[in-house]
Design a protein around this motif. Structure first.
Motif, PDB file in Angstrom:
ATOM      1  N   ALA A 102       0.838  -1.200   0.000  1.00  0.00           N
ATOM      2  CA  ALA A 102       0.000   0.000   0.000  1.00  0.00           C
ATOM      3  C   ALA A 102       0.875   1.253   0.000  1.00  0.00           C
ATOM      4  O   ALA A 102       0.566   2.247  -0.684  1.00  0.00           O
ATOM      5  CB  ALA A 102      -0.936  -0.008   1.202  1.00  0.00           C
ATOM      6  N   TYR A 103       1.951   1.240   0.775  1.00  0.00           N
ATOM      7  CA  TYR A 103       2.901   2.362   0.781  1.00  0.00           C
ATOM      8  C   TYR A 103       3.479   2.579  -0.620  1.00  0.00           C
ATOM      9  O   TYR A 103       3.504   3.697  -1.132  1.00  0.00           O
ATOM     10  CB  TYR A 103       4.011   2.062   1.787  1.00  0.00           C
ATOM     11  N   LEU A 104       3.940   1.491  -1.249  1.00  0.00           N
ATOM     12  CA  LEU A 104       4.523   1.614  -2.585  1.00  0.00           C
ATOM     13  C   LEU A 104       3.485   2.083  -3.603  1.00  0.00           C
ATOM     14  O   LEU A 104       3.767   2.917  -4.465  1.00  0.00           O
ATOM     15  CB  LEU A 104       5.112   0.273  -3.012  1.00  0.00           C
ATOM     16  N   GLY A 105       2.262   1.534  -3.508  1.00  0.00           N
ATOM     17  CA  GLY A 105       1.213   1.928  -4.434  1.00  0.00           C
ATOM     18  C   GLY A 105       0.893   3.403  -4.352  1.00  0.00           C
ATOM     19  O   GLY A 105       0.581   4.040  -5.369  1.00  0.00           O
ATOM     20  N   ALA A 106       0.970   3.975  -3.161  1.00  0.00           N
ATOM     21  CA  ALA A 106       0.679   5.404  -2.997  1.00  0.00           C
ATOM     22  C   ALA A 106       1.741   6.287  -3.642  1.00  0.00           C
ATOM     23  O   ALA A 106       1.488   7.470  -3.912  1.00  0.00           O
ATOM     24  CB  ALA A 106       0.559   5.734  -1.509  1.00  0.00           C
ATOM     25  N   LEU A 107       2.926   5.729  -3.906  1.00  0.00           N
ATOM     26  CA  LEU A 107       4.019   6.508  -4.507  1.00  0.00           C
ATOM     27  C   LEU A 107       4.134   6.322  -6.016  1.00  0.00           C
ATOM     28  O   LEU A 107       4.920   7.018  -6.663  1.00  0.00           O
ATOM     29  CB  LEU A 107       5.348   6.097  -3.865  1.00  0.00           C
ATOM     30  N   LEU A 108       3.371   5.391  -6.581  1.00  0.00           N
ATOM     31  CA  LEU A 108       3.538   5.067  -7.994  1.00  0.00           C
ATOM     32  C   LEU A 108       3.110   6.226  -8.895  1.00  0.00           C
ATOM     33  O   LEU A 108       2.080   6.865  -8.652  1.00  0.00           O
ATOM     34  CB  LEU A 108       2.720   3.819  -8.340  1.00  0.00           C
ATOM     35  N   PRO A 109       3.872   6.496  -9.951  1.00  0.00           N
ATOM     36  CA  PRO A 109       3.485   7.551 -10.893  1.00  0.00           C
ATOM     37  C   PRO A 109       2.342   7.098 -11.797  1.00  0.00           C
ATOM     38  O   PRO A 109       2.178   5.902 -12.067  1.00  0.00           O
ATOM     39  CB  PRO A 109       4.767   7.765 -11.706  1.00  0.00           C
ATOM     40  N   GLY A 110       1.549   8.041 -12.242  1.00  0.00           N
ATOM     41  CA  GLY A 110       0.498   7.747 -13.206  1.00  0.00           C
ATOM     42  C   GLY A 110      -0.830   7.364 -12.616  1.00  0.00           C
ATOM     43  O   GLY A 110      -1.799   7.159 -13.359  1.00  0.00           O
ATOM     44  N   LEU A 111      -0.916   7.239 -11.289  1.00  0.00           N
ATOM     45  CA  LEU A 111      -2.171   6.888 -10.627  1.00  0.00           C
ATOM     46  C   LEU A 111      -2.355   7.769  -9.395  1.00  0.00           C
ATOM     47  O   LEU A 111      -1.373   8.112  -8.727  1.00  0.00           O
ATOM     48  CB  LEU A 111      -2.163   5.417 -10.177  1.00  0.00           C
ATOM     49  N   PRO A 112      -3.612   8.140  -9.063  1.00  0.00           N
ATOM     50  CA  PRO A 112      -3.840   8.823  -7.782  1.00  0.00           C
ATOM     51  C   PRO A 112      -3.343   7.961  -6.629  1.00  0.00           C
ATOM     52  O   PRO A 112      -3.405   6.727  -6.690  1.00  0.00           O
ATOM     53  CB  PRO A 112      -5.369   8.998  -7.743  1.00  0.00           C
ATOM     54  N   SER A 113      -2.854   8.589  -5.583  1.00  0.00           N
ATOM     55  CA  SER A 113      -2.200   7.858  -4.495  1.00  0.00           C
ATOM     56  C   SER A 113      -3.096   6.782  -3.894  1.00  0.00           C
ATOM     57  O   SER A 113      -2.666   5.637  -3.687  1.00  0.00           O
ATOM     58  CB  SER A 113      -1.754   8.832  -3.403  1.00  0.00           C
ATOM     59  N   ILE A 114      -4.349   7.131  -3.614  1.00  0.00           N
ATOM     60  CA  ILE A 114      -5.250   6.168  -2.976  1.00  0.00           C
ATOM     61  C   ILE A 114      -5.559   5.020  -3.922  1.00  0.00           C
ATOM     62  O   ILE A 114      -5.609   3.852  -3.517  1.00  0.00           O
ATOM     63  CB  ILE A 114      -6.546   6.854  -2.516  1.00  0.00           C
ATOM     64  N   VAL A 115      -5.778   5.329  -5.197  1.00  0.00           N
ATOM     65  CA  VAL A 115      -6.062   4.292  -6.187  1.00  0.00           C
ATOM     66  C   VAL A 115      -4.876   3.334  -6.303  1.00  0.00           C
ATOM     67  O   VAL A 115      -5.030   2.113  -6.307  1.00  0.00           O
ATOM     68  CB  VAL A 115      -6.386   4.919  -7.558  1.00  0.00           C
ATOM     69  N   GLY A 116      -3.668   3.895  -6.398  1.00  0.00           N
ATOM     70  CA  GLY A 116      -2.474   3.053  -6.491  1.00  0.00           C
ATOM     71  C   GLY A 116      -2.296   2.184  -5.264  1.00  0.00           C
ATOM     72  O   GLY A 116      -1.932   1.012  -5.368  1.00  0.00           O
ATOM     73  N   ALA A 117      -2.574   2.748  -4.071  1.00  0.00           N
ATOM     74  CA  ALA A 117      -2.420   1.985  -2.835  1.00  0.00           C
ATOM     75  C   ALA A 117      -3.399   0.819  -2.778  1.00  0.00           C
ATOM     76  O   ALA A 117      -3.025  -0.313  -2.442  1.00  0.00           O
ATOM     77  CB  ALA A 117      -2.624   2.907  -1.639  1.00  0.00           C
ATOM     78  N   VAL A 118      -4.663   1.072  -3.114  1.00  0.00           N
ATOM     79  CA  VAL A 118      -5.682   0.016  -3.070  1.00  0.00           C
ATOM     80  C   VAL A 118      -5.378  -1.062  -4.105  1.00  0.00           C
ATOM     81  O   VAL A 118      -5.458  -2.266  -3.827  1.00  0.00           O
ATOM     82  CB  VAL A 118      -7.085   0.610  -3.285  1.00  0.00           C
ATOM     83  N   LEU A 119      -5.004  -0.638  -5.307  1.00  0.00           N
ATOM     84  CA  LEU A 119      -4.727  -1.592  -6.382  1.00  0.00           C
ATOM     85  C   LEU A 119      -3.540  -2.491  -6.021  1.00  0.00           C
ATOM     86  O   LEU A 119      -3.605  -3.717  -6.179  1.00  0.00           O
ATOM     87  CB  LEU A 119      -4.443  -0.836  -7.680  1.00  0.00           C
ATOM     88  N   ALA A 120      -2.464  -1.884  -5.528  1.00  0.00           N
ATOM     89  CA  ALA A 120      -1.282  -2.672  -5.161  1.00  0.00           C
ATOM     90  C   ALA A 120      -1.588  -3.619  -4.006  1.00  0.00           C
ATOM     91  O   ALA A 120      -1.163  -4.779  -4.008  1.00  0.00           O
ATOM     92  CB  ALA A 120      -0.134  -1.733  -4.785  1.00  0.00           C
ATOM     93  N   LEU A 121      -2.350  -3.128  -3.033  1.00  0.00           N
ATOM     94  CA  LEU A 121      -2.666  -3.941  -1.861  1.00  0.00           C
ATOM     95  C   LEU A 121      -3.501  -5.159  -2.246  1.00  0.00           C
ATOM     96  O   LEU A 121      -3.210  -6.286  -1.830  1.00  0.00           O
ATOM     97  CB  LEU A 121      -3.408  -3.089  -0.839  1.00  0.00           C
ATOM     98  N   VAL A 122      -4.543  -4.947  -3.039  1.00  0.00           N
ATOM     99  CA  VAL A 122      -5.412  -6.054  -3.440  1.00  0.00           C
ATOM    100  C   VAL A 122      -4.655  -7.037  -4.330  1.00  0.00           C
ATOM    101  O   VAL A 122      -4.753  -8.259  -4.157  1.00  0.00           O
ATOM    102  CB  VAL A 122      -6.658  -5.508  -4.170  1.00  0.00           C
ATOM    103  N   ALA A 123      -3.854  -6.498  -5.264  1.00  0.00           N
ATOM    104  CA  ALA A 123      -3.153  -7.357  -6.220  1.00  0.00           C
ATOM    105  C   ALA A 123      -2.142  -8.267  -5.537  1.00  0.00           C
ATOM    106  O   ALA A 123      -1.972  -9.423  -5.938  1.00  0.00           O
ATOM    107  CB  ALA A 123      -2.460  -6.501  -7.282  1.00  0.00           C
TER     108      ALA A 123
END
Length: 397
Positions: free
Chosen positions: A284-305
């Protein structure tokens, strides 16, 4: 109506029990299993001691986050699929929220104290990973054969960089175990596990796991969210041996690709040691830092995946486990794969963990202090993180 009310009450019961555990379960996967045993075997008697031991053995046998898989299975046992979902959500949410907030706030932290704490978090990652390598080597490589498999895995990762080298090391380790580790097979226990999962559901879950593992790399270039899902799904699908093993897999996906800097990666990994709940919430931490996605969206996507593959495998194997665990070949294969995992994590201890954090004699002394506090003084990981992070204020370059 009475039965629905009963099931609904059990779902709520599962959620609140696991939320309390998610807020208080410090210490990593092994400690989590101890908390679960106290809560569900001793206190509530949801299952017997032997059944719990079998469940733990199954989840350690499979790729994925073992403690979260055990929690998922306990929720499934108590309240069906919704119970499993609530167990995962409640146990995962507290640490995921804390780490996302840390990711959003770390970029704006300024001043010598803040930068010193962030540097201390990178140094403490050395102690945490070294402790994990030490403990796993003692448990998973107790003989010359498995130590040799671990050493070969180190060379495989060094010679073939990135995710390909890690996958190759695990596969070759499994093959080596199948050939060389048959003499270590143990006799299975007589008690069986019974979960509300049909063989058809198990086959569908295994098929979906394989489909996503093969299909996501083909779709990865078509959209940012698919690329992110592919990276984190693959990392979650290949984690044998505990949460710390996800470190080199994620580093290969997000640092070597340029999504996240090495400093950001190690800072977040250090912070993940200080929060309760599963280490996989580092995603979730890494997902929030990913470029190209809103922080919350990236965090949720990475966490679920990163969690999905372990749960699909668990649901897929549950209907067949009582039969499969009788096979000596399966035990031998996993012994070799687990030994290879020790080698992969050992290689990660040097690069990127050591090379990015230990840049002075003071940093080495602080990392050694953290390692000794974990191994000799037996302090909990979160306490060591706090001590070394504060020490970073005084040793920062």
């Amino acid at each position: 109506m009475v039965e629905q009310t009963k099931v609904g009450g059990r779902i709520g019961e599962v959620f609140w029990i696991f939320l309390a555990l998610g807020l208080t379960s410090f210490g990593g996967p092994v400690a989590h299993l101890g908390y679960f045993r106290t809560a569900f075997v001793e206190r509530r008697q949801w299952l017997t001691e032997q059944a719990y031991a079998d469940l733990v053995a199954l989840c350690q046998f499979l790729p994925g986050p073992a403690s979260s898989q055990v929690g998922f299975a306990l929720g499934l046992l108590r309240a069906g699929p919704w119970g499993a979902a609530m167990a995962w959500l409640a146990f995962t949410l507290p640490s995921a929220i804390i780490l996302v907030l840390f990711a959003l706030g770390a970029a704006v932290l300024e001043g010598p104290i803040a930068s010193g704490i962030i540097y201390g978090l990178k140094v403490v990652a050395v102690a945490i990973v070294a402790h994990a390598v030490w403990g796993m080597a003692r448990n998973l490589c107790p003989d010359k054969t498995r130590a040799g498999i671990a050493l070969a895995a180190v060379f495989a990762v060094i010679l073939v960089s990135g995710p390909l080298g890690q996958v190759a090391a695990i596969v070759l380790g499994g093959v080596a175990g199948l050939v060389l580790c048959r003499d270590n097979a143990t006799a299975p226990t007589s008690e069986t596990l019974h979960f509300p999962v049909s063989r058809r559901a198990g086959v569908i879950s295994l098929g979906l796991f394989a489909l996503l593992l093969g299909l996501l790399p083909l779709l990865a270039g078509s959209a940012v969210w698919l690329t992110v899902m592919d990276a984190f799904y693959r990392a979650g699908a290949l984690v044998f041996g505990g949460g710390h093993v996800v470190l080199p897999l994620l580093e290969a996906e997000v640092v070597q690709s340029g999504w996240v800097t090495s400093d950001e990666f190690l800072t977040g990994y250090g912070a993940a040691q200080a929060v309760p709940g599963p280490l996989f919430t580092f995603a979730a931490y890494l997902g929030a830092l990913l470029p190209g996605l809103p922080s919350i969206v990236g965090a949720v996507l990475a966490l679920v995946a990163i969690f999905i593959p372990g749960f699909l495998l668990l649901v897929g194997v549950l209907p067949f486990w009582n039969q499969c665990r009788q096979w000596g070949s399966a035990q031998a294969l996993m012994r070799g794969a687990n030994a290879a995992v020790v080698g992969i994590l050992g290689a990660a201890l040097y690069q990127p963990v050591w090379t990015n954090a230990i840049i002075s004699p003071q940093a080495f002394a602080m990392a050694l202090t953290g390692f000794l506090l974990l191994t000799l003084w037996k302090l909990p990981a979160w306490m060591v993180v706090v001590i070394v992070a504060l020490g970073g204020v005084f040793i920062q370059p």
